[in-house]
Design a protein around this motif. Structure first.
Motif, short mmCIF file in Angstrom:
data_model
loop_
_atom_site.label_atom_id
_atom_site.label_comp_id
_atom_site.label_asym_id
_atom_site.label_seq_id
_atom_site.Cartn_x
_atom_site.Cartn_y
_atom_site.Cartn_z
N THR B 599 -86.92 14.85 17.13
CA THR B 599 -87.92 13.77 17.18
C THR B 599 -88.73 13.88 18.46
OG1 THR B 599 -86.34 12.29 18.21
CG2 THR B 599 -86.58 12.11 15.83
N ILE B 600 -89.96 13.37 18.38
CA ILE B 600 -90.82 13.20 19.55
C ILE B 600 -91.23 11.73 19.57
CG2 ILE B 600 -92.88 13.98 20.79
CD1 ILE B 600 -92.98 16.42 18.95
N SER B 642 -92.84 9.97 16.36
CA SER B 642 -92.59 8.56 16.05
C SER B 642 -93.23 7.75 17.16
CB SER B 642 -91.07 8.39 15.99
OG SER B 642 -90.74 7.06 15.75
N PHE B 643 -94.05 6.79 16.82
CA PHE B 643 -94.78 6.06 17.86
C PHE B 643 -95.23 4.70 17.35
CE2 PHE B 643 -99.06 6.67 16.05
CZ PHE B 643 -98.82 7.68 15.15
N GLN B 644 -95.74 3.89 18.27
CA GLN B 644 -96.30 2.59 17.91
C GLN B 644 -97.79 2.61 18.24
OE1 GLN B 644 -93.59 0.05 20.23
NE2 GLN B 644 -92.80 -0.62 18.24
N SER B 645 -98.55 1.91 17.44
CA SER B 645 -99.99 1.85 17.70
C SER B 645 -100.50 0.48 17.30
CB SER B 645 -100.71 2.95 16.91
OG SER B 645 -102.10 2.86 17.12
N THR B 665 -95.02 7.27 11.76
CA THR B 665 -94.41 8.61 11.96
C THR B 665 -95.35 9.68 11.42
OG1 THR B 665 -93.26 8.63 9.84
CG2 THR B 665 -92.02 7.75 11.73
N LEU B 666 -95.14 10.88 11.96
CA LEU B 666 -95.91 12.04 11.49
C LEU B 666 -94.98 13.25 11.50
CD1 LEU B 666 -98.64 13.57 10.93
CD2 LEU B 666 -98.88 13.76 13.43
N MET B 667 -94.87 13.93 10.39
CA MET B 667 -94.05 15.15 10.32
C MET B 667 -94.75 16.26 11.11
SD MET B 667 -91.28 14.79 8.53
CE MET B 667 -90.91 16.54 8.30
#
Lengths: 681, 681
Positions: B599-600, B642-645, B665-667
């Motif tokens: 994960t990032i 994986s992040f918040q926006s 999330t983005l693969m």
């Protein structure tokens, strides 16, 4: 020692696990000085020195220790060889009073305080005769002395040199001239030296334009003959050797009215000398290794010849190696057991408990390994990696649960119980005693066959095999596991029964003849000795062999292991007459540890007279015995002379007690000479 | 490595047990050749060579191997250093495909027949970059490079040389003239170098009538300053040094909008470089030893900087040593557990099972030792010889059953279960899983105190003590042993509670800040980092320290262990920002062994932007993150960004999934660059 065997010039080390020393060692000594003193310190390795916990700057070679109570620590690191110290003050010297550890369990916290509980385990340091700072233990070498050849047979490209008898050392070439290749083929027999393809050991040399050069071979070898084969461009003046030997002295002796027995004794003595080196090894050509079963016999012979304890201790320590136990000693199940038995004997003969105290934890872990390999019936059978050796004997079965192994196992458990008692391990004593009692019962319930009047050789798939061999049966006699009736049955139906597979190694002859001696068959055994060892002498042996089968002819005798000259012609286990003659003819043996008490039961076995000495920790016991007179002189302990006489015996120096029948005894006080007039039966 | 520490010129080795290598080793390789080939053989040690079980004569340097299936054995003896071989044929070369044993379990009978069952256990041989016969493993030395001093303060009898920053290597004197004594006092601080009585390391030299002599000190040292003090009869031109370093390359990187954090990262990196040598050591002045707790943190930092697996493997192997286990690793109970945890991490980060396969038996015996020391409640408390370390912290209790130790014990049992699974030890897996489950239950039933909202520090005499410390509580968070409610309780009542004893070592700050990061407190942790590590930089640190207590003043900072300059000013455990910034700010971590998945989760923690790289077994993961844009490029595995926006994020290269709330999330596919436009919360 385990790395000096070569085979056709190739390095040929042992195949089992070799452990190295702990490279970091902390030595310490607590002392209480009435005067301050300067103490010189030397170490093999990098080291530091502390006095009362305080480190000296740098690497001091002398420290001043003030009067009063002090602790000196010397910490040494040496990976290549064993860390050692040599300390020389007026009173503070490196001796066996020093303690050592390879694992400090004491630490310092962030304020500089030392931890309040130290669990450091200190062991006794080993100490020996390295009595100067230049006398380094790592550089230890056995002494050598120059010896000349007895004869040389020369032609233009070879010299066959005969040293007259089996010997061991470094061949020295004198006056080599020219250039070219030279090979030295060594032979314990002439045939071996002359066989360029068959000689087991050799040295290949290359010379380039040398003139009158002397060369000493770098590695000692075993040989009687050396065949020097060289290119025609080379010449040489002569060949001598440096005989290499362990400087152990003969304390025991034996001489008798039979010249053949005297020759057997002398050659046995020489054989044991050759195979006694830094350790007790098996044979000097091959394997040059420390094998537990072989060494066990050397210990026993040693007690009747050198009484050299350091060699026994070194050998037992080397055999055991370090934890963890990952296999049997030398990979052989029986050899593990001989290691235990050797400790029992060492204590009995020397009275020294120090080895047991230092080694008890390794005895325990060795026994744990063995106990962990029992099957569901509590018996041992060969698991992968276990070599069931017993003896070199054609077709001998190693399958299933062999009675011989269970018997040695039982004796080893008895040894553990004895040693547990010595180190005050009460729980261990109880446990090992119960285990040995149980196993001894099983020996009889599972292996005794009353129609065969013997213990059978083995069980396979839970059933007795019909096979009877000599091994367990002869050990059962001198272990005293049989009752008197069983002993007689075994004697008749096994030991004196020619239809039971014969023994062809001196190794097992040792025990066979011991069993017969223990039953009073000295006359029979004397004849056997003359046949078997005398047989080797008649074939020209100058040391005793690894194996001897009288049915073989000529050079057949030299073959073994599928090789023409594979047999070792100087094997320690060939020297057992030393032990048999001392223990069962002169009849001297300890009955309490270290000869605190002992018996002398002379048995002429058909000889007209015999005389000799048996060493003990404090002096020799002297025995002379003819058919009409005995002269004995005791050593430090209390002796008991025990004998039979057809007439009433007479002794001026003591009071003879009649024990009924023709049996008499006489108490032998320390250092006093007794003469007894009697009449042998 | 463990023997290169000196103290006031004295040799100062480790106090725990040091094992040596097995001196006799048999290497073999099975090969199938389409063509015959000549194979050159070199060994460090005495050796022999066999082809298909047949010994070559002498010590061959080249053998010819015919076409077809063959086995080559090379048996090497070397007591002084590790037996090694270098083999060079066309296809047959010494590499990790060779197997080795130190214990052959195969023997030959009297007819020359080899035993039919071999129980020899073959292990994988180690192999490294010693790629020529003259490149001997025993002679391995780290590379050096010459460095000049930054300034010199000279008077007639001394020179104070400043190398500008903490460094490590061999001091070189240039142009020494005259006769007399000279002392080099080393200082990590100027005060230490100037303190003739306090400097922890020094070199004492003696010159006799030299003229323009250059001398390089034989032992490398840690220092920034060197104070050269000499008799007036001596003179010298200048002083330089040979910087000694492990040639490991930076693969990871970090840079951000905060210059202080960038300086902290750079100094942390330099600190880790200095303390990464043949092994991961604790500190370069002191102790220069391999300590498991210290090394464990170096492993983790390594995964974010060098990703150098050989140094991790070497360090773990060195720490474990040989059986039998006679004490905890480094004598410290917690350090035994970090050893297990290190194996878990090694597998997770590298995906390499080979270490586990080779070391599983030693993991088992190490765990057997631990299990054997449990008390009647199944818990561990300090027995004689066990050092309960935890941390350097004033007055910290080590009495009774400390919760921290039970927690590490539970995690170690989980590691055993994981490794049992990898080596297909089903019984072990079941046993270890049950043991860890039971222990984890006990951790809560015995130590959780609901009124304190935390695990208490210990039990004494079977009763909870009222004492709460940070240790078990912070580990419980990133071990994921707490539920979410407990995590919040612990955060408020322990981690962010100033009345709980504060941590003053970077060592435990590592875990404290990791726990807070794991709970999303990156903003708070960034401030802590600037305070604590920034605090050291403000005091002039050029590498990070063993301990830092902001309440101390001036040279007080250099004292420790009751000594004025006892503290190490370059300690690996000071370098944790490398790990924290990589794992919890760039947010990269493996979720399956060897980054098969990862994960990032970038967290700016108050930064305007950051960028960096995180190494994986197959390539680097690249991350750039500002408050409005993220750029990532993956390595070989499957990544998940994986992040918040606050706004709907945009990415042209992939499909962003909305996860509810502000979560997305983005693969991340292998080796593909992605740009995401978003708005940080």
């Amino acid at each position: 020692m385990q790395n000096r065997r070569t085979d056709r010039g190739s390095f040929f080390p042992v195949f089992w696990k070799v452990d190295s020393h702990y490279p970091l060692m902390d030595f310490h000594k607590d002392c209480n000085l009435s005067q301050p003193e300067d103490v010189a310190i030397y170490a093999e390795g990098k080291y530091n020195v502390k006095l009362d916990g305080k480190l000296f700057e740098g690497t001091p070679t002398t420290i001043n220790v003030p009067a009063g109570q002090h602790r000196i620590n010397v910490k040494v690191f040496n990976q290549a060889s064993v860390p050692t110290i040599y300390v020389k003050g007026k009173t503070v010297v490196s001796d066996s009073s020093w303690l050592l550890t390879f694992e400090d369990k004491e630490w310092i916290d962030e304020t500089g305080k030392t931890s309040d509980v130290s669990a450091t385990k200190w062991l006794n340091a080993g100490s020996w005769n390295f009595n100067s700072p230049t006398n380094l233990p790592s550089q230890f070498k056995l002494p050598v002395v120059s010896q000349s050849a007895v004869s040389t047979t020369a032609n233009s490209t070879s010299r066959l040199i005969d040293f007259g008898k089996e010997t061991f050392g470094f061949v020295k070439l004198h006056g080599v001239k020219g250039s070219g290749a030279m090979t030295l083929y060594y032979g314990e027999s002439k045939e071996e030296a002359l066989s360029k393809d068959g000689a087991v050991t050799l040295d290949r040399l290359q010379f380039s334009n040398v003139s009158k050069q002397d060369s000493t071979m770098p590695l000692s070898k075993a040989f009687r003959y050396v065949n020097v084969v060289m290119e025609p461009t080379l010449n040489l003046d002569s060949v001598s050797m440096l005989y290499e030997y362990a400087d152990v002295k003969d304390r025991g002796s034996f001489k008798c009215s039979d010249e053949e027995i005297n020759r057997i004794y002398d050659v046995a003595k020489y054989t044991l000398h050759l195979a006694t080196r830094e350790f007790f090894i098996d044979g000097i050509k091959r394997d040059r290794w420390v094998w537990s079963g072989d060494a066990y016999q050397s210990y026993l012979m040693n007690y009747y010849l050198f009484f050299d304890s350091p060699t026994v201790e070194r050998t037992m320590a080397a055999l055991r190696g370090k934890d963890p136990v990952t296999g049997h000693i030398n990979t052989i199940m029986d050899y593990t057991f001989y290691w235990f038995l050797g400790i029992y004997d060492y204590y009995l003969y020397t009275g020294d408990k120090s080895f047991i105290k230092n080694f008890y934890p390794r005895m325990q872990s060795m026994m744990e390994y063995v106990l962990g390999r029992r099957n569901k019936d509590g018996l041992l059978q060969g698991l992968p990696g276990d070599w069931i050796f017993i003896d070199w004997a054609n077709g001998l079965s190693k399958k299933g649960e062999v009675s011989f192994e269970q018997m040695l196992f039982a004796r080893s458990l008895e040894t553990m119980a004895l040693c547990a008692d010595i180190v005050n391990d009460d729980r261990g004593k109880t446990t090992y005693t119960k285990l040995s009692d149980d196993l001894k019962k099983k020996l009889f319930s599972l292996y005794w066959n009353s129609s065969k009047h013997a213990l059978v050789h083995s069980r396979v798939d839970g059933k007795q095999t019909g096979n009877v061999t000599r091994y367990a049966n002869m050990f059962g006699i001198f272990f005293n596991y049989f009752n008197d009736a069983q002993k007689q049955e075994v004697k008749q139906h096994v030991l004196l029964n020619d239809s039971i597979q014969k023994i062809t190694t001196p190794y097992m002859h040792f025990y066979e003849l011991e069993a017969l001696c223990a039953m009073g068959e000295q006359d029979y055994v004397l004849k056997q000795m003359k046949d078997y060892w005398g047989g080797m002498l008649n074939l020209g042996a100058t040391s005793f062999w690894e194996e001897y089968n009288p049915t073989k002819k000529g050079a057949e005798h030299y073959a073994m292991y599928g090789r023409e000259f594979g047999k070792s012609l100087c094997h320690a286990w060939g020297a057992s007459p030393i032990y048999l003659l001392g223990k069962y003819y002169l009849g001297v043996k300890p009955t309490a540890a270290g000869y605190a008490t002992y018996t002398i039961e002379p048995k002429l076995g058909g000889l007209q007279w015999m005389q000799g000495e048996v060493p003990t920790p404090a002096g020799n016991i002297q025995v002379y015995c003819s058919t009409t007179q005995m002269k004995v002189k005791g050593a430090a302990g209390k002796g008991l002379l025990s004998f039979q006489s057809k007439t009433k015996p007479i002794c001026k120096e003591g009071v003879i007690e009649a024990k009924g029948g023709n049996n008499y005894t006489l108490m032998i006080e320390p250092d006093k000479a007794y003469t007894v007039r009697y009449k042998a039966k």
